[in-house]
Design a protein around this motif. Sequence first.
Motif, mmCIF file in Angstrom:
data_model
loop_
_atom_site.group_PDB
_atom_site.id
_atom_site.type_symbol
_atom_site.label_atom_id
_atom_site.label_comp_id
_atom_site.label_asym_id
_atom_site.label_seq_id
_atom_site.Cartn_x
_atom_site.Cartn_y
_atom_site.Cartn_z
ATOM 1 N N GLN A 1 39.606 33.218 43.506
ATOM 2 C CA GLN A 1 40.703 33.806 42.743
ATOM 3 C C GLN A 1 41.942 33.839 43.631
ATOM 4 O O GLN A 1 41.907 34.378 44.730
ATOM 5 N N ARG A 2 43.020 33.232 43.155
ATOM 6 C CA ARG A 2 44.226 33.107 43.980
ATOM 7 C C ARG A 2 44.854 34.470 44.273
ATOM 8 O O ARG A 2 45.399 34.700 45.356
ATOM 9 N N ILE A 3 44.785 35.384 43.307
ATOM 10 C CA ILE A 3 45.388 36.713 43.468
ATOM 11 C C ILE A 3 44.285 37.759 43.302
ATOM 12 O O ILE A 3 43.586 37.769 42.290
ATOM 13 N N SER A 4 44.108 38.630 44.278
ATOM 14 C CA SER A 4 43.089 39.679 44.194
ATOM 15 C C SER A 4 43.468 40.700 43.121
ATOM 16 O O SER A 4 44.627 40.767 42.687
ATOM 17 N N LYS A 5 42.495 41.495 42.725
ATOM 18 C CA LYS A 5 42.761 42.526 41.717
ATOM 19 C C LYS A 5 43.859 43.479 42.202
ATOM 20 O O LYS A 5 44.778 43.831 41.444
ATOM 21 N N GLU A 6 43.781 43.885 43.451
ATOM 22 C CA GLU A 6 44.774 44.820 44.002
ATOM 23 C C GLU A 6 46.171 44.200 43.981
ATOM 24 O O GLU A 6 47.153 44.855 43.609
ATOM 25 N N LYS A 7 46.241 42.929 44.394
ATOM 26 C CA LYS A 7 47.528 42.236 44.416
ATOM 27 C C LYS A 7 48.047 42.031 42.990
ATOM 28 O O LYS A 7 49.255 42.127 42.742
ATOM 29 N N TYR A 8 47.131 41.734 42.071
ATOM 30 C CA TYR A 8 47.512 41.551 40.675
ATOM 31 C C TYR A 8 48.173 42.824 40.137
ATOM 32 O O TYR A 8 49.253 42.773 39.527
ATOM 33 N N ILE A 9 47.543 43.964 40.360
ATOM 34 C CA ILE A 9 48.077 45.242 39.855
ATOM 35 C C ILE A 9 49.435 45.545 40.497
ATOM 36 O O ILE A 9 50.371 45.989 39.818
ATOM 37 N N GLU A 10 49.561 45.217 41.765
ATOM 38 C CA GLU A 10 50.846 45.410 42.457
ATOM 39 C C GLU A 10 51.944 44.556 41.818
ATOM 40 O O GLU A 10 53.065 45.020 41.582
#
Length: 430
Positions: free
Chosen positions: A160-169
């Motif tokens: 996954q290119r963007i982690s869940k944490e980064k996605y939410i940010e």
Amino acid sequence: MRTSVLKHISNPNEFKRQLLDWAQQFREIIYLDSNNYPQKYSSYDAVLAVDAFTSIKTDYHNAFEDLKQYQQQTKDWLFGHLSYDLKNDIEKLESSNFDGLHFPDLFFFQPKKLFFLKGNQLEISYLMMCDDELEEDFENIKQYRKLKVKIQKSKVNIEQRISKEKYIEKINTMLSHIYRGDIYEANFCMEFYAENVIIDSNQTFEKLNAISEPPFAVFFKNNQHFLLSASPERYIKKEDSKIISQPIKGTSKRFEENNLDEQSKTELEQNPKERSENIMIVDLVRNDLSHTATKSSVKVEELCGIYTFKQVHQMISTIISEIDNTTSPVEILKTTFPMGSMTGAPKISAMQIIEELEETKRGLYSGAIGYFTPIGDFDFNVVIRSILYNAQEKYISFSVGSAITALSEPEKEYEECLLKARAMHEVLLS
């Protein structure tokens, strides 16, 4: 000149499988399958175009003008794709994010061999070829059995290119743009990918198509570039002087239990956030169509209709307009591209913010694939729910996204992305 004949097909579903298997020998393939999905605006059940007689491949610089000239010069069937990054030809925008796929921004070809299936009737249309070749090919397709060539498929490790944490940010950053009034809505996407992978592209498409059965499925091959698409969405269609656009905005889960499935459908229909998403894009599409429409001809034929697919329920609106006969088909595409369902509103601001926050160049994902007829009609899908594959680079990619509005909850948007990614995950790991 094209040679055309009509044939009766007793088993269309079996013939479609044989047709696509037979097509794999060619360098260029576009296979379109409606999967018999009930829809008002459908010209064919399936179409196959193979073997380029002429073609055009270019980056975004002056791409629409090049396509316009090519379409006007050939006055024939043309099949191909428009990548999302053609936005850079229309507006002062750029695409500088990572690209592991390296598809051209625009590619169209004039096929030597064409097959149109509608019900039990097949039309075969060959360009500058003798009748014997057409008949021989038809007999070969009817008897075609795929050779059991063992492709040394490799294990697929999807990242996954963007982690869940980064996605939410990133979603919270996008929400801050919305609260400031920079945009009302934007479609934010993230990539799933795998490196050093070899797949059987035809087999993978068959699996994806079987578990989704969408109305705008596509198998595309251009040498080493492949698109395996289970798209449920039409971008735009031209029938004589009528233009039809059918954006999707709004998604809910399917359930095995009938009562839960009906409840999910009803909740989608009544959900204020999903309806507001859809209506914003309807307004954007109405504005886009107005650039080429005759006076007072832009109309919303259906607002927020609920449609059921094997994986999800979707909210779809239909916007129509009329054009006069002097309007170039390519001009209609240029003034509506990229499709509003994959950008947001206002369109240019949304695309600028998307570019800043996304980490992957979209390329063909959220672009379009389809065809022009010899008289300038056309039909294009939206490239979503799709696997993209560069066989030379051994790189696989699929992206998913959702519309972010002031009512968005980052956690729920993330869950919607995972729901949309499920089918691609399933077929690649099976």
